[in-house]
Each structure stands twice: as C-alpha cells, then as structure tokens.
Design an enzyme around this catalytic site. Sequence first.
Site, PDB file in Angstrom:
ATOM      1  N   GLU A 105      -4.353  13.631   0.945  1.00 42.68           N
ATOM      2  CA  GLU A 105      -3.370  13.836   2.021  1.00 42.68           C
ATOM      3  C   GLU A 105      -2.275  14.789   1.507  1.00 42.68           C
ATOM      4  OE1 GLU A 105      -1.456  10.069   2.699  1.00 42.68           O
ATOM      5  OE2 GLU A 105      -0.440  10.720   4.533  1.00 42.68           O
TER       6      GLU A 105
ATOM      7  N   LYS B  42      -2.924  12.389  11.837  1.00 40.43           N
ATOM      8  CA  LYS B  42      -2.811  10.978  11.420  1.00 40.43           C
ATOM      9  C   LYS B  42      -2.193  10.115  12.525  1.00 40.43           C
ATOM     10  CE  LYS B  42      -0.949   8.290   7.480  1.00 40.43           C
ATOM     11  NZ  LYS B  42      -0.280   8.435   6.170  1.00 40.43           N
TER      12      LYS B  42
ATOM     13  N   CYS C   4      -5.162   8.227   5.082  1.00 38.47           N
ATOM     14  CA  CYS C   4      -4.458   7.192   4.337  1.00 38.47           C
ATOM     15  C   CYS C   4      -4.230   5.900   5.131  1.00 38.47           C
ATOM     16  CB  CYS C   4      -3.161   7.753   3.759  1.00 38.47           C
ATOM     17  SG  CYS C   4      -2.602   6.789   2.326  1.00 38.47           S
TER      18      CYS C   4
ATOM     19  N   VAL D   2       0.121   4.327  -2.173  1.00 40.22           N
ATOM     20  CA  VAL D   2       1.058   3.750  -3.131  1.00 40.22           C
ATOM     21  C   VAL D   2       0.869   2.235  -3.254  1.00 40.22           C
ATOM     22  CG1 VAL D   2       2.834   5.541  -3.029  1.00 40.22           C
ATOM     23  CG2 VAL D   2       2.853   3.730  -1.324  1.00 40.22           C
TER      24      VAL D   2
HETATM   25  C1  ACM Z   1       0.117   6.541   3.228  1.00 38.10           C
HETATM   26  O1  ACM Z   1      -0.293   6.451   4.380  1.00 38.10           O
HETATM   27  N1  ACM Z   1       0.365   7.709   2.677  1.00 38.10           N
HETATM   28  C2  ACM Z   1       0.316   5.348   2.403  1.00 38.10           C
END
Ligand code: ACM
Length: 263
Positions: free
Chosen positions: A38, A109, A142, A169
């Site tokens: 990402e 996203k 992510c 993370v």
């Molecule tokens: C994330 O969506 N970068 C944890």
Amino acid sequence: MKVGFFQFAPKFGEIQHNLNAILKAIEEFSGDLLVFPELAFSGYQFVGKAEVEELAQDAGSSRVFQTIQEALHGRSLHVVLGFAERADGCLYNSAMLLGPRGPIGTYRKTHLFFEETFWFAPGNTGFQVWDIGVAKIGLMVCFDWFYPESARTLALKGADILCHPSNLVLPYCPDAMVTRCLENGVFAVTANRIGLEERGGKSPLRFIGMSEIVAPNGRILYRAQESDSQLYGCDIDVTQARKKRINPYNDLLKDRQPQWYKW
Ligand code: ACM
C-alpha cells in the site's frame, strides 16, 4: 502461474527512490503477477492533507505509472501497486493493476484505517475483479481484511487471487488471511511493508512485514520475516481456487443462504 510480492520499506516522501526500488524488483522478478505494498511510492504517515496532495498521483497521467508501464513492456508480468491517488478533486488510497498493454484497473480502498480518514475519501469503486488471462484478480487494500465482506464480495465476483497491498501495523492480519482464503476458496497475496515511520511528533508506526501467500485450503505457502526486505515468488495452481466443492454435499459459495444474512 507464478505469483509474488515485494516487501520493502518505502522512504517517506521520496517518490523517485521508492520508484527505483520498485523498478528493480520488476526487473528481477520472473513470474506472472507481482504485488507491492500500500502507498508504495509515498510512504504512510502523513502529517497533513497538503502533503498527501503533493505526493498523490493521477492514475491516468502520472509519470510514475508511465515509467512502470515501460518496464512491463514486452513482459508477461502483471503488477499491483498501492498509491495515493488524486482524482476528481478527491484523494483516495488506491491500488492499480497494470499489465504489459497498460493499466487495467484501479481500486479505491473502501475501509480506511485510523488517520487515513483525515486525508482520504472512502473508495467509490467497489470491489472489482479483472481477468488477466491466467487468473481472475481481485483487489483489496490493507484494512479491508478486517471486513470479511471485502474478500467475500471478490470471491462471489469470481476472483481466483486476492491481491492485497498493505501497510499493516496491527499483528492480526497474516493469521486472519488464512480464514479469508479458506472461507472463500481463493489464493491471497498480501504484500506488506517493513520499517518505522515517526513523523511530526506522532506516535511511531512500526510495520509488521510478514507478507504472505495463502492457498484456498488455508495453507500458508510462504510468509516473509518481520523486518527484512524480500522479493519472493512461488508457483500456484490457480484451478484450486475454482473448486468450490467442500465435499459431495457442500459447495462453498452455492450453499450460502443470503436470505438469512439481512438484519
Ligand atoms: C492499514 O489499513 N494500513 C492498516
């Protein structure tokens, strides 16, 4: 077919440096599909929206994508790259699928994480699947993993492989993707980043690495280390993702009972 990921530590704000690392990985990888993390060109921990605007790319005209396009020319390789996208006066946390003949599609996203909600608009593309010949590719980014509907929607739309650029993370996703794959009968390539970002006096973010490739039976075909850069690829049999029969009496997707999934 051979699929892989490039796990690395993008340097915040250093687009040319990060592009060079990405181009080197493209050059070194021999295979069909390579997934990058990402926000692979910009880095992750923005301190203000102006910074995102400055580092964002326009999917149609960005020099970065033109350069990647040139690197793919004459190859049979497809790549998926996470990037900050500028479009229609908005900023999105996006991922693009590109092949030897040009850009194939962009996914924005859907489920934004933490301070991303300050800078980015929630994606407006919905979950999409593209056929690249050797496989059908579904994109998620992510934190979309946290919502099982993301992977399910991609599976229902026919995805064989979930390509999952990430900047993780929290520690849970690598194990959770085992379930996402098993419950949908798909492969997943999660390409995460490594390293630490600590910008503008904010709490440090340490990215967990552990990029992985998971099979439709939930088997982890490979998981990278937590803090090493790595370019990795392995062969998969994509037909495994097309066998949705669990036993003689159960079919994974056909046996769903959506009439009971409403509330
Ligand atoms: C994330 O969506 N970068 C944890």
